[in-house]
Write a protein that holds these residues in place. Structure first.
Motif, mmCIF file in Angstrom:
data_model
loop_
_atom_site.group_PDB
_atom_site.id
_atom_site.type_symbol
_atom_site.label_atom_id
_atom_site.label_comp_id
_atom_site.label_asym_id
_atom_site.label_seq_id
_atom_site.Cartn_x
_atom_site.Cartn_y
_atom_site.Cartn_z
ATOM 1 N N MET A 1 3.824 70.842 31.408
ATOM 2 C CA MET A 1 4.275 72.055 30.751
ATOM 3 C C MET A 1 3.809 73.253 31.560
ATOM 4 S SD MET A 1 3.273 73.454 26.974
ATOM 5 C CE MET A 1 4.123 72.156 26.139
ATOM 6 N N SER A 2 4.726 74.136 31.851
ATOM 7 C CA SER A 2 4.406 75.301 32.666
ATOM 8 C C SER A 2 4.275 76.547 31.785
ATOM 9 C CB SER A 2 5.519 75.502 33.698
ATOM 10 O OG SER A 2 5.197 76.534 34.567
ATOM 11 N N TYR A 3 3.328 77.389 32.129
ATOM 12 C CA TYR A 3 3.079 78.630 31.401
ATOM 13 C C TYR A 3 3.591 79.813 32.213
ATOM 14 C CZ TYR A 3 -0.035 76.343 28.061
ATOM 15 O OH TYR A 3 -0.561 75.553 27.066
ATOM 16 N N SER A 4 4.093 80.832 31.526
ATOM 17 C CA SER A 4 4.464 82.084 32.186
ATOM 18 C C SER A 4 3.192 82.837 32.512
ATOM 19 C CB SER A 4 5.336 82.947 31.274
ATOM 20 O OG SER A 4 6.521 82.262 30.940
ATOM 21 N N LEU A 5 3.156 83.474 33.656
ATOM 22 C CA LEU A 5 1.956 84.143 34.133
ATOM 23 C C LEU A 5 2.191 85.648 34.202
ATOM 24 C CD1 LEU A 5 -0.836 83.329 35.206
ATOM 25 C CD2 LEU A 5 0.178 83.137 37.450
ATOM 26 N N PHE A 6 1.331 86.429 33.538
ATOM 27 C CA PHE A 6 1.408 87.887 33.552
ATOM 28 C C PHE A 6 0.071 88.420 34.066
ATOM 29 C CE2 PHE A 6 4.073 86.379 30.073
ATOM 30 C CZ PHE A 6 5.296 86.920 30.439
ATOM 31 N N ILE A 7 0.130 89.364 34.970
ATOM 32 C CA ILE A 7 -1.091 89.974 35.510
ATOM 33 C C ILE A 7 -1.048 91.452 35.170
ATOM 34 C CG2 ILE A 7 -2.475 90.415 37.558
ATOM 35 C CD1 ILE A 7 -1.205 87.971 38.851
ATOM 36 N N LEU A 8 -2.019 91.906 34.387
ATOM 37 C CA LEU A 8 -2.076 93.320 34.022
ATOM 38 C C LEU A 8 -2.229 94.186 35.270
ATOM 39 C CD1 LEU A 8 -4.383 93.345 30.866
ATOM 40 C CD2 LEU A 8 -1.895 93.249 30.982
ATOM 41 N N ARG A 9 -1.744 95.424 35.182
ATOM 42 C CA ARG A 9 -1.787 96.327 36.336
ATOM 43 C C ARG A 9 -3.219 96.521 36.849
ATOM 44 N NH1 ARG A 9 1.873 99.352 38.622
ATOM 45 N NH2 ARG A 9 3.312 99.207 36.893
ATOM 46 N N ARG A 10 -4.173 96.650 35.939
ATOM 47 C CA ARG A 10 -5.558 96.844 36.387
ATOM 48 C C ARG A 10 -6.067 95.611 37.124
ATOM 49 N NH1 ARG A 10 -7.537 97.022 30.640
ATOM 50 N NH2 ARG A 10 -7.635 94.820 30.170
ATOM 51 N N ALA A 11 -5.650 94.413 36.693
ATOM 52 C CA ALA A 11 -6.039 93.185 37.382
ATOM 53 C C ALA A 11 -5.380 93.110 38.754
ATOM 54 C CB ALA A 11 -5.679 91.968 36.550
ATOM 55 N N GLN A 12 -4.150 93.616 38.875
ATOM 56 C CA GLN A 12 -3.487 93.668 40.176
ATOM 57 C C GLN A 12 -4.260 94.563 41.132
ATOM 58 O OE1 GLN A 12 0.567 94.886 39.527
ATOM 59 N NE2 GLN A 12 1.072 93.036 38.376
ATOM 60 N N LYS A 13 -4.726 95.700 40.628
ATOM 61 C CA LYS A 13 -5.519 96.616 41.459
ATOM 62 C C LYS A 13 -6.843 95.965 41.865
ATOM 63 C CE LYS A 13 -3.687 100.961 39.700
ATOM 64 N NZ LYS A 13 -3.980 102.213 39.012
ATOM 65 N N GLU A 14 -7.469 95.278 40.915
ATOM 66 C CA GLU A 14 -8.731 94.592 41.222
ATOM 67 C C GLU A 14 -8.505 93.506 42.271
ATOM 68 O OE1 GLU A 14 -10.622 95.191 36.738
ATOM 69 O OE2 GLU A 14 -9.633 93.315 37.262
ATOM 70 N N PHE A 64 -4.711 83.106 26.993
ATOM 71 C CA PHE A 64 -3.472 82.331 26.975
ATOM 72 C C PHE A 64 -3.042 82.074 25.553
ATOM 73 C CE2 PHE A 64 -6.830 79.183 27.162
ATOM 74 C CZ PHE A 64 -6.436 78.236 26.239
ATOM 75 N N ASP A 65 -1.748 81.860 25.400
ATOM 76 C CA ASP A 65 -1.161 81.614 24.086
ATOM 77 C C ASP A 65 -0.278 80.381 24.209
ATOM 78 O OD1 ASP A 65 -0.055 81.659 21.590
ATOM 79 O OD2 ASP A 65 0.690 83.714 21.715
ATOM 80 N N ASP A 66 -0.625 79.336 23.466
ATOM 81 C CA ASP A 66 0.145 78.097 23.527
ATOM 82 C C ASP A 66 1.507 78.218 22.843
ATOM 83 O OD1 ASP A 66 -1.654 76.505 25.000
ATOM 84 O OD2 ASP A 66 -2.866 76.156 23.216
ATOM 85 N N GLY A 67 1.663 79.206 21.966
ATOM 86 C CA GLY A 67 2.958 79.377 21.285
ATOM 87 C C GLY A 67 4.077 79.662 22.273
ATOM 88 N N PRO A 68 4.063 80.837 22.902
ATOM 89 C CA PRO A 68 5.114 81.133 23.891
ATOM 90 C C PRO A 68 4.771 80.631 25.304
ATOM 91 C CG PRO A 68 3.832 83.096 23.470
ATOM 92 C CD PRO A 68 3.309 82.018 22.531
ATOM 93 N N ASN A 69 3.692 79.873 25.425
ATOM 94 C CA ASN A 69 3.256 79.351 26.736
ATOM 95 C C ASN A 69 3.100 80.475 27.756
ATOM 96 O OD1 ASN A 69 3.220 76.799 25.705
ATOM 97 N ND2 ASN A 69 5.178 76.209 26.578
ATOM 98 N N SER A 70 2.220 81.426 27.452
ATOM 99 C CA SER A 70 1.998 82.543 28.364
ATOM 100 C C SER A 70 0.505 82.710 28.664
ATOM 101 C CB SER A 70 2.548 83.840 27.775
ATOM 102 O OG SER A 70 1.828 84.192 26.612
ATOM 103 N N ILE A 71 0.236 83.161 29.872
ATOM 104 C CA ILE A 71 -1.123 83.455 30.318
ATOM 105 C C ILE A 71 -1.139 84.891 30.799
ATOM 106 C CG2 ILE A 71 -2.910 82.947 32.020
ATOM 107 C CD1 ILE A 71 -1.856 80.071 32.054
ATOM 108 N N THR A 72 -2.140 85.658 30.374
ATOM 109 C CA THR A 72 -2.295 87.036 30.804
ATOM 110 C C THR A 72 -3.624 87.174 31.524
ATOM 111 O OG1 THR A 72 -1.029 87.799 28.903
ATOM 112 C CG2 THR A 72 -2.341 89.448 30.071
ATOM 113 N N ILE A 73 -3.573 87.585 32.787
ATOM 114 C CA ILE A 73 -4.777 87.832 33.574
ATOM 115 C C ILE A 73 -5.254 89.245 33.235
ATOM 116 C CG2 ILE A 73 -5.779 87.956 35.879
ATOM 117 C CD1 ILE A 73 -4.704 85.169 35.166
ATOM 118 N N LEU A 74 -6.483 89.348 32.709
ATOM 119 C CA LEU A 74 -7.015 90.636 32.261
ATOM 120 C C LEU A 74 -7.836 91.335 33.328
ATOM 121 C CD1 LEU A 74 -8.222 89.457 28.742
ATOM 122 C CD2 LEU A 74 -6.033 90.531 29.329
#
Length: 84
Positions: A1-14, A64-74
């Motif tokens: 099972m694959s999760y969608s990956l989201f990286i917050l803007r501040r994490a992108q800067k870091e 991460f949220d198993d419902g919509p299968n998403s991961i957010t990098i903070l």
């Protein structure tokens, strides 16, 4: 099972400020999270929401949220700075 990956803007800067020698290892760890959000060695954070994984002296803080299968990098950063 694959999760969608989201990286917050501040994490992108870091991430852009990470030294080159560790950058590839961190990038690989983030991509691996999309396949397994609970890798060996991950820990639930105490006192705040989220999980963390270690890459040398650096940490990746994420949720991460198993419902919509998403991961957010903070946050991504050195261990001395990341928990403030």
């Amino acid at each position: 099972m694959s999760y969608s990956l989201f990286i917050l803007r501040r994490a992108q800067k870091e991430l852009s400020k990470i030294p080159k020698d560790i950058y590839d290892r961190i990038k690989e760890a983030i991509l691996n999270l999309s396949e397994n959000p609970r890798p060996v060695g991950c820990q639930k954070l105490r006192g705040r929401d989220g999980w963390r994984i270690r890459i040398g002296d650096y940490r990746i803080i994420y949720e991460f949220d198993d419902g919509p299968n998403s991961i957010t990098i903070l946050h991504i950063g050195h261990r001395r700075d990341i928990y403030h």
